[in-house]
Design a protein around this motif. Structure first.
Motif, PDB file in Angstrom:
ATOM      1  N   GLU A  67       0.828  -1.208   0.000  1.00  0.00           N
ATOM      2  CA  GLU A  67       0.000   0.000   0.000  1.00  0.00           C
ATOM      3  C   GLU A  67       0.865   1.262   0.000  1.00  0.00           C
ATOM      4  O   GLU A  67       0.576   2.234  -0.703  1.00  0.00           O
ATOM      5  CB  GLU A  67      -0.941   0.005   1.214  1.00  0.00           C
ATOM      6  CG  GLU A  67      -2.002  -1.077   1.186  1.00  0.00           C
ATOM      7  CD  GLU A  67      -1.483  -2.460   1.591  1.00  0.00           C
ATOM      8  OE1 GLU A  67      -0.393  -2.553   2.212  1.00  0.00           O
ATOM      9  OE2 GLU A  67      -2.156  -3.455   1.272  1.00  0.00           O
ATOM     10  N   GLN A  68       1.937   1.258   0.798  1.00  0.00           N
ATOM     11  CA  GLN A  68       2.836   2.410   0.833  1.00  0.00           C
ATOM     12  C   GLN A  68       3.527   2.601  -0.514  1.00  0.00           C
ATOM     13  O   GLN A  68       3.692   3.726  -0.980  1.00  0.00           O
ATOM     14  CB  GLN A  68       3.873   2.243   1.938  1.00  0.00           C
ATOM     15  CG  GLN A  68       3.311   2.351   3.333  1.00  0.00           C
ATOM     16  CD  GLN A  68       4.327   1.959   4.403  1.00  0.00           C
ATOM     17  OE1 GLN A  68       5.164   1.075   4.200  1.00  0.00           O
ATOM     18  NE2 GLN A  68       4.241   2.619   5.548  1.00  0.00           N
ATOM     19  N   ALA A  69       3.909   1.500  -1.158  1.00  0.00           N
ATOM     20  CA  ALA A  69       4.560   1.573  -2.471  1.00  0.00           C
ATOM     21  C   ALA A  69       3.617   2.192  -3.510  1.00  0.00           C
ATOM     22  O   ALA A  69       4.045   2.964  -4.369  1.00  0.00           O
ATOM     23  CB  ALA A  69       5.014   0.188  -2.921  1.00  0.00           C
ATOM     24  N   GLU A  70       2.323   1.883  -3.416  1.00  0.00           N
ATOM     25  CA  GLU A  70       1.344   2.463  -4.340  1.00  0.00           C
ATOM     26  C   GLU A  70       1.270   3.981  -4.160  1.00  0.00           C
ATOM     27  O   GLU A  70       1.143   4.721  -5.136  1.00  0.00           O
ATOM     28  CB  GLU A  70      -0.024   1.819  -4.133  1.00  0.00           C
ATOM     29  CG  GLU A  70      -0.080   0.387  -4.640  1.00  0.00           C
ATOM     30  CD  GLU A  70      -1.362  -0.341  -4.267  1.00  0.00           C
ATOM     31  OE1 GLU A  70      -2.253   0.255  -3.623  1.00  0.00           O
ATOM     32  OE2 GLU A  70      -1.462  -1.532  -4.623  1.00  0.00           O
ATOM     33  N   ILE A  71       1.367   4.446  -2.922  1.00  0.00           N
ATOM     34  CA  ILE A  71       1.367   5.893  -2.669  1.00  0.00           C
ATOM     35  C   ILE A  71       2.601   6.530  -3.298  1.00  0.00           C
ATOM     36  O   ILE A  71       2.511   7.550  -3.987  1.00  0.00           O
ATOM     37  CB  ILE A  71       1.308   6.197  -1.155  1.00  0.00           C
ATOM     38  CG1 ILE A  71      -0.038   5.742  -0.575  1.00  0.00           C
ATOM     39  CG2 ILE A  71       1.532   7.688  -0.890  1.00  0.00           C
ATOM     40  CD1 ILE A  71      -0.106   5.788   0.943  1.00  0.00           C
ATOM     41  N   VAL A  72       3.760   5.918  -3.096  1.00  0.00           N
ATOM     42  CA  VAL A  72       4.996   6.469  -3.657  1.00  0.00           C
ATOM     43  C   VAL A  72       4.921   6.488  -5.182  1.00  0.00           C
ATOM     44  O   VAL A  72       5.320   7.468  -5.826  1.00  0.00           O
ATOM     45  CB  VAL A  72       6.236   5.693  -3.165  1.00  0.00           C
ATOM     46  CG1 VAL A  72       7.495   6.146  -3.891  1.00  0.00           C
ATOM     47  CG2 VAL A  72       6.411   5.871  -1.666  1.00  0.00           C
ATOM     48  N   GLU A  73       4.397   5.443  -5.793  1.00  0.00           N
ATOM     49  CA  GLU A  73       4.263   5.414  -7.251  1.00  0.00           C
ATOM     50  C   GLU A  73       3.328   6.516  -7.733  1.00  0.00           C
ATOM     51  O   GLU A  73       3.545   7.100  -8.797  1.00  0.00           O
ATOM     52  CB  GLU A  73       3.778   4.046  -7.726  1.00  0.00           C
ATOM     53  CG  GLU A  73       4.863   2.994  -7.737  1.00  0.00           C
ATOM     54  CD  GLU A  73       6.093   3.410  -8.540  1.00  0.00           C
ATOM     55  OE1 GLU A  73       5.958   3.828  -9.704  1.00  0.00           O
ATOM     56  OE2 GLU A  73       7.204   3.333  -7.986  1.00  0.00           O
ATOM     57  N   GLY A  74       2.295   6.824  -6.950  1.00  0.00           N
ATOM     58  CA  GLY A  74       1.370   7.896  -7.309  1.00  0.00           C
ATOM     59  C   GLY A  74       2.031   9.257  -7.339  1.00  0.00           C
ATOM     60  O   GLY A  74       1.588  10.160  -8.048  1.00  0.00           O
ATOM     61  N   THR A  75       3.099   9.419  -6.592  1.00  0.00           N
ATOM     62  CA  THR A  75       3.793  10.710  -6.561  1.00  0.00           C
ATOM     63  C   THR A  75       4.545  10.993  -7.856  1.00  0.00           C
ATOM     64  O   THR A  75       4.875  12.141  -8.132  1.00  0.00           O
ATOM     65  CB  THR A  75       4.806  10.794  -5.399  1.00  0.00           C
ATOM     66  OG1 THR A  75       5.814   9.804  -5.593  1.00  0.00           O
ATOM     67  CG2 THR A  75       4.135  10.606  -4.064  1.00  0.00           C
ATOM     68  N   ARG A  76       4.804   9.967  -8.649  1.00  0.00           N
ATOM     69  CA  ARG A  76       5.584  10.149  -9.891  1.00  0.00           C
ATOM     70  C   ARG A  76       4.912  11.144 -10.842  1.00  0.00           C
ATOM     71  O   ARG A  76       5.592  11.862 -11.559  1.00  0.00           O
ATOM     72  CB  ARG A  76       5.805   8.809 -10.598  1.00  0.00           C
ATOM     73  CG  ARG A  76       6.482   7.752  -9.747  1.00  0.00           C
ATOM     74  CD  ARG A  76       7.926   8.030  -9.504  1.00  0.00           C
ATOM     75  NE  ARG A  76       8.485   6.977  -8.646  1.00  0.00           N
ATOM     76  CZ  ARG A  76       9.463   7.169  -7.819  1.00  0.00           C
ATOM     77  NH1 ARG A  76      10.027   8.341  -7.729  1.00  0.00           N
ATOM     78  NH2 ARG A  76       9.914   6.191  -7.078  1.00  0.00           N
ATOM     79  N   ASP A  77       3.587  11.172 -10.863  1.00  0.00           N
ATOM     80  CA  ASP A  77       2.859  12.076 -11.752  1.00  0.00           C
ATOM     81  C   ASP A  77       2.336  13.312 -11.029  1.00  0.00           C
ATOM     82  O   ASP A  77       1.678  14.147 -11.642  1.00  0.00           O
ATOM     83  CB  ASP A  77       1.678  11.336 -12.399  1.00  0.00           C
ATOM     84  CG  ASP A  77       2.155  10.190 -13.289  1.00  0.00           C
ATOM     85  OD1 ASP A  77       3.213  10.335 -13.920  1.00  0.00           O
ATOM     86  OD2 ASP A  77       1.471   9.155 -13.333  1.00  0.00           O
ATOM     87  N   ALA A  78       2.595  13.417  -9.741  1.00  0.00           N
ATOM     88  CA  ALA A  78       2.064  14.526  -8.954  1.00  0.00           C
ATOM     89  C   ALA A  78       2.892  15.793  -9.166  1.00  0.00           C
ATOM     90  O   ALA A  78       4.116  15.731  -9.281  1.00  0.00           O
ATOM     91  CB  ALA A  78       2.042  14.167  -7.472  1.00  0.00           C
ATOM     92  N   THR A  79       2.217  16.921  -9.199  1.00  0.00           N
ATOM     93  CA  THR A  79       2.910  18.204  -9.315  1.00  0.00           C
ATOM     94  C   THR A  79       3.693  18.507  -8.045  1.00  0.00           C
ATOM     95  O   THR A  79       4.811  19.002  -8.095  1.00  0.00           O
ATOM     96  CB  THR A  79       1.889  19.334  -9.575  1.00  0.00           C
ATOM     97  OG1 THR A  79       1.128  18.989 -10.734  1.00  0.00           O
ATOM     98  CG2 THR A  79       2.585  20.660  -9.809  1.00  0.00           C
ATOM     99  N   TYR A  80       3.095  18.167  -6.896  1.00  0.00           N
ATOM    100  CA  TYR A  80       3.727  18.406  -5.597  1.00  0.00           C
ATOM    101  C   TYR A  80       3.809  17.076  -4.847  1.00  0.00           C
ATOM    102  O   TYR A  80       2.890  16.719  -4.107  1.00  0.00           O
ATOM    103  CB  TYR A  80       2.928  19.433  -4.793  1.00  0.00           C
ATOM    104  CG  TYR A  80       2.790  20.755  -5.513  1.00  0.00           C
ATOM    105  CD1 TYR A  80       3.868  21.627  -5.601  1.00  0.00           C
ATOM    106  CD2 TYR A  80       1.596  21.108  -6.117  1.00  0.00           C
ATOM    107  CE1 TYR A  80       3.758  22.826  -6.271  1.00  0.00           C
ATOM    108  CE2 TYR A  80       1.475  22.309  -6.794  1.00  0.00           C
ATOM    109  CZ  TYR A  80       2.559  23.172  -6.870  1.00  0.00           C
ATOM    110  OH  TYR A  80       2.445  24.362  -7.539  1.00  0.00           O
TER     111      TYR A  80
END
Length: 172
Positions: A67-80
């Protein structure tokens, strides 16, 4: 990670200051001389040209849950990215720091623990998953036929009160 640093002298062309066996200085792209004393490295740079560079150890990768890895992967496309992590954590400062560290330094996903779950009040009867929705019971001595349940499976099937034994890689 060690707090000790090493210093080298490097040119703009990517060559490192090195010393031959007789003490003469040479420039080499493949190998250089490393020094713990920054002042000594500065002196070499001044006397022989080049500039001082600091060599650091590669940081260790953080171990995360799926679950934590999914959050980190989501940051790849995040502006912030930091805001993204903050929005997807339960405001646990430690978890936020862990995920930001994983974003910056890399991560690995921890293997999820699996268990064999024993049917209560029986001698040697074990559960296994016939499907994602149904449980069956078996009495084999062969542990490979038993179900391997994650904590989520145990919660899903309501097996929290059952005796469980962790499955190790040796059991596979």
């Amino acid at each position: 990670m060690s707090e000790e640093k090493l210093y080298a002298v490097k040119t703009d062309e990517g060559e490192f200051l090195s010393f031959s066996d007789d003490g003469d200085s040479v420039w080499n792209k493949a190998v250089g001389h490393f020094e713990k004393d920054k002042q000594k490295a500065r002196s070499w740079a001044y006397n022989r040209g080049g500039h001082v560079v600091t060599l650091i150890e590669e940081p260790k990768k953080v171990v995360l849950t799926k679950e934590q890895a999914e959050i980190v992967e989501g940051t790849r496309d995040a502006t912030y990215p930091a805001s993204y992590i903050s929005n997807y954590t339960n405001s646990h400062d430690c978890e936020e720091n862990l995920l930001i560290n994983a974003y910056v330094n890399g991560y690995t996903v921890a293997k999820e623990k699996k268990y064999n779950v024993k049917v209560p009040h029986t001698k040697d009867v074990w559960y296994y998953k016939a499907s994602e929705a149904y449980l069956q019971t078996i009495c084999p001595a062969d542990k490979k036929l038993r179900g391997k349940f994650t904590e989520a499976d145990i919660d899903n099937f309501g097996l929290q009160d059952c005796e469980k034994e962790e499955v190790t890689d040796d059991d596979d």
